[in-house]
Design an enzyme around this catalytic site. Structure first.
Site, short mmCIF file in Angstrom:
data_model
loop_
_atom_site.label_atom_id
_atom_site.label_comp_id
_atom_site.label_asym_id
_atom_site.label_seq_id
_atom_site.Cartn_x
_atom_site.Cartn_y
_atom_site.Cartn_z
N ASN A 223 35.31 42.04 43.24
CA ASN A 223 35.82 42.89 41.60
C ASN A 223 35.11 42.11 40.74
O ASN A 223 35.02 40.97 41.08
CB ASN A 223 37.58 41.98 42.69
CG ASN A 223 38.75 42.34 43.47
OD1 ASN A 223 38.43 43.70 43.43
ND2 ASN A 223 38.48 41.25 43.66
N GLU A 256 28.97 39.11 48.11
CA GLU A 256 29.57 39.50 47.48
C GLU A 256 29.13 38.80 46.13
O GLU A 256 29.15 40.46 45.30
CB GLU A 256 30.73 38.72 47.25
CG GLU A 256 32.02 38.52 48.32
CD GLU A 256 32.08 40.46 48.96
OE1 GLU A 256 31.88 41.05 47.79
OE2 GLU A 256 32.24 40.06 50.43
N HIS A 259 27.05 42.33 45.29
CA HIS A 259 27.10 43.31 45.22
C HIS A 259 27.84 43.93 43.66
O HIS A 259 28.10 44.54 42.89
CB HIS A 259 28.68 43.85 45.36
CG HIS A 259 28.91 44.13 46.78
ND1 HIS A 259 28.20 45.11 47.38
CD2 HIS A 259 29.71 43.64 48.22
CE1 HIS A 259 28.82 45.33 48.96
NE2 HIS A 259 30.10 44.28 49.22
#
Ligand code: BES
Ligand code: ZN
Length: 814
Positions: A223, A256, A259
């Site tokens: 996120n 992560e 990303h």
């Protein structure tokens, strides 16, 4: 989109109100309804909306904060004996719609304005930075997000503490106080810096939160601005965690963070190109970790952890292309199924190949241009090819022509080099030589293959194989050895004529150091897989192991151990077993002291030494376990050796040893520790304990739901446990299907029966299938079919290889 939300209807009985903004007139709502099947909230208007006008859609709804790991959900933990609740989210791929109604597709990007109202004593986090609290009702407002997809939205309400900088690490207060977030903090900022310079693109947010959650379905989730992690993927305790754990935390953080650009800034247009997101993050995570831990050689390790895993999956006729047509990826189930080995590992491996033949600086330059052009937008893979095409140099075909062959057809080639003629051929590699691919290919299962190669230790010019067959004269030789796919820079296997194999073997046994380490590991791996596919004799594969008593490097041993373990497992119920043990002892005994040293680097060799019955290994593990029992708080065992030592300690011990570990499991608060205990409990040789353990599995008060799969899998891996696990499944299958939503029937059955290799076992499976079928479980009966196929394959394997293995054992032991 909307799923599992309860709406408060308007006085007119509608799910929503529509008003126009800035002078726009809103059409009246005719009718609204929920389509459960497709997860839509449908709002039917009296007229169409006008392009360019702004409208305001208002909805009031409630959802359940359930412990279901999806959408906005509930996670619990105990601190100082008090139960605490964390309210958190997991949206990817299709659960934002379970938290709030939205246009839940990756290409429908938006700016999110978040405000959370939460109980006093808690903190609220979201993608944006907090910008002021209203203390009366405890309301936290957040800075508007960047333009982003719904699957990247996150918000968490908790009583956590944090380590505060622009990079923040959040976890249970006790974990933060114990320093378990310190390692993550020490690398996160540095990896973020690395990616900013690698992508040549600034991280666009003022903060990056990393938060550790007890109940979390995946390993971590990217996120934007608020990355969520399973506890074991973020927290590192130098006292109880192993080097493997440290490696996992590092790789996960790097994955992560990667990303933040690949996925968040530029997002795939639709889920069929998920590999662009995940394959990319997988590949560059190794670059990120290498930057902060240069001594680990993590880039080499990538070949073992990703390329080999992808080879295994992708050599099956039921594999699938990296990029699927959009029509094949429509439903949430189809989308979820794409989070698999092909997307992650093959995606990573194929991008590594691309970067290798373009060279890393050229690759990075292309990426940077791509990210610049498509920032805050969506792409398909051709956009990436286009940008790389602009910077590429000297290729025999366009990037599209080369790369589409690797992503639009499944599988990969085996390249066969005949040094007698200089002939070179490619074939689709399938581990079952008699099988046919389950789908057809637009490229007829031929690839454009970049062939890096060396001759007697000298690196030669790269050769491109662009047809099925070709002749390359420099490959022709009758005295020198030829080695292709140096350092596994391409995603393919290599086979040679027998003479060249022989020359490679001689080189290995005279001076293996002339052949690069990764290639040594690859020779072993290729040989065993070629033998499995019937392309060379098993005895040739086995002979690649003969030089190992001289091998001092980690990677070739790791490769060898994997294949040796297959043999040990296959033969453990047969008369070959004893001879195998003696032979293993011979190869290993010379080196086992050295292997103990490797163990510190994370190599799982001690377990091989114990399996082979190296006396020192057995004695040591027994003694260490007793010491641990005597003094559970002062543990003398090195972290990286714990699982092996405990496992062997329990295997050698009785119910006292087992009970000790079980009590620790019941009390455990730490995820990593619990997972370790779940494993070692399966190592006992006592049937009554194993049966007790299996029965606990069905009781959530005994074994936590998320561990159920592990229990059966570990027990079935134990020679004594395997038949018990099978009996257990046969007696309890209907119960398992009903109660254990968390445990997939497929996984359970697979692990229990994967070593079946006799006629009797085959019969048992067939009877089992009939029983399930009769009870009306057709789908599950199909799962049994998979096991039947595997058993038949194992039976064939035994028949084919037993003789040759016996022969090799005789020679080695002579
Ligand atoms: N985007 C995924 C998380 C995810 C996985 C969401 C499956 C929805 C379904 C994340 O970036 C990821 O890939 N996590 C990995 C860990 C990583 C280190 C390979 C995971 O969760 O296993
Ligand atoms: Zn990912």
């Amino acid at each position: 989109h909307s799923n599992k939300l309860n709406y408060t209807l308007t006085p007119e009985g509608h799910h929503a109100k529509l008003t126009g903004l800035e002078g726009a007139k809103a059409p009246a709502i005719n009718k609204t309804w929920l389509e459960v099947e497709t997860q839509y909230l449908v709002i039917q208007l009296s007229e169409t909306l006008q392009v360019g006008k702004i409208y305001w859609l208002y909805m009031e709804f409630q959802g359940e904060l359930a412990n279901d790991l999806r959408g906005f959900y509930r996670s619990e933990y105990f601190e100082d004996g008090v139960k605490k609740v964390v309210a958190t989210t997991q949206m990817e791929p299709t659960d934002a719609r379970k938290a709030f109604p939205c246009f839940d597709e990756p290409a429908m990007k938006a700016v999110f304005h978040m405000t959370l109202i939460h109980p006093s004593g808690t903190v609220a986090l979201s993608n944006g930075m907090e910008m002021g609290k209203n203390q009366n009702v405890l309301q936290t407002k957040f800075k508007p997000t960047l333009k982003m997809s719904t699957y990247l939205v996150a918000f968490v309400v908790s009583e956590y503490s944090s380590i505060r900088t622009a990079v923040r690490i959040w976890a249970r207060r006790t974990a933060i106080e114990a320093g378990h977030g310190d390692y993550a903090l020490s690398i996160t900022g540095r990896i973020l810096d690395f990616f900013q310079s690698y992508y040549n693109s600034k991280y666009p947010l003022p903060k990056s939160d990393q938060i550790a959650l007890r109940d979390f379905d995946a390993g971590a989730m990217e996120n934007w601005g608020l990355i969520t992690y399973r506890e074991t993927s973020l927290l590192y305790d130098p006292i109880t965690s192993s080097n493997k754990d440290k490696e996992w935390v590092s790789t996960t953080i790097a994955h992560e963070l990667a990303h933040m650009w690949f996925g968040n800034l530029v997002t795939m247009k639709w889920w069929n190109d998920l590999w662009l997101n995940e394959g990319f993050a997988t590949y560059v995570s190794y670059l990120g970790v290498d930057d902060v831990q240069p001594t680990w050689n993590i880039k080499d390790l990538m070949v073992m952890t990703e390329t080999h895993k992808a080879f295994a999956f992708d050599s099956n006729k039921f594999s699938h292309p990296l990029s699927l047509p959009e029509e094949e990826v429509k439903t949430p189930a189809q989308i979820n199924a794409l989070f698999n080995t092909i997307t992650y590992s093959k995606g990573g491996a194929v991008l590594r190949m691309l970067s290798e033949f373009l060279s890393e600086p050229v690759f990075a330059r292309g990426l940077s241009a791509y990210l610049k052009q498509f920032a805050y937008g969506n792409t398909v893979y051709t956009d990436l090819w286009g940008k790389l095409q602009e910077v590429q140099v000297n290729l025999p075909a366009t990037i599209s022509e080369i790369m589409n062959r690797w992503i639009l057809q499944m599988g990969f080639p085996v390249v066969t080099i005949d040094t007698r003629t200089g002939n070179i051929t490619q074939n689709h590699f399938l581990s079952d030589a008699d099988s046919k691919p389950s789908r057809s290919s637009p490229y007829n299962y031929e690839w454009f293959v970049p062939i890096s190669w060396m001759k007697n230790g000298t690196v030669m010019d790269r050769y491109w194989l662009l047809e099925k067959n070709a002749t390359h004269d420099p490959l022709k030789t009758n005295s020198e050895w030829v080695l292709a796919n140096v350092n596994v820079s391409g995603f393919y296997r290599v086979n040679y004529d027998p003479q060249n194999w022989q020359r490679l073997l001689s080189q290995l046994s005279t001076d293996h150091s002339v052949i690069p380490v990764l290639s040594r590991a690859q020779i072993v791996d290729d040989a065993f897989n070629l033998a499995k596919a019937n392309m060379i004799n098993m005895s040739l594969a086995l002979r690649t192991l003969s030089y190992l008593s001289e091998e001092r490097e980690y990677l070739p041993w790791q490769s060898a151990i994997k294949h040796l373990n297959t043999f040990i497992n296959r033969f453990r119920h047969t008369e070959v077993n004893t001879k195998m043990q003696v032979c293993l002892l011979q190869i290993i005994d010379n080196t086992h002291r050295l292997l103990f040293k490797f163990q510190n680097l994370g190599l799982n060799a001690i377990s091989l030494a114990c399996t082979a019955g190296v006396e020192d290994c057995l004695d040591l593990t027994k003694m260490w376990y007793r010491q641990w029992m005597k003094n559970p708080d002062k543990n003398p065992i090195k972290h990286s050796m714990r699982s092996t030592v405990y496992c062997n300690g329990i295997a050698a011990g009785g119910s006292e040893e087992w009970e000790f570990a079980w009590n620790l499991y019941k009390k455990s608060v730490d995820d990593a520790e619990a997972e370790l205990l779940i494993y070692i409990l399966s190592c006992t040789r006592k049937p009554e304990l194993l049966n007790r353990y299996l029965n606990y599995m069905l009781d959530p008060n005994m074994v936590q739901k998320k561990h159920v799969n592990y229990v059966i899998r570990h027990v079935a891996n134990n020679v004594v446990g395997q038949p018990l696990a099978w009996d257990f499944i046969r007696a309890n299958w209907s119960n398992i299907l009903k109660e254990q939503k968390h445990a997939s029937f497929f996984t359970i059955l697979y692990f229990t029966t994967k070593s079946f290799s006799t006629e009797v076992e085959l019969k048992k499976l067939e009877l089992f299938k009939e029983e399930i079928n009769k009870a009306g479980f057709g789908t599950e009966a199909l799962v049994v079919d998979e096991s039947i196929t595997i058993t038949k394959e194992n039976m064939e394997w035994m028949q084919k290889n037993k003789g040759e293995v016996m022969q090799w054992l005789k020679e080695e032991l002579a």
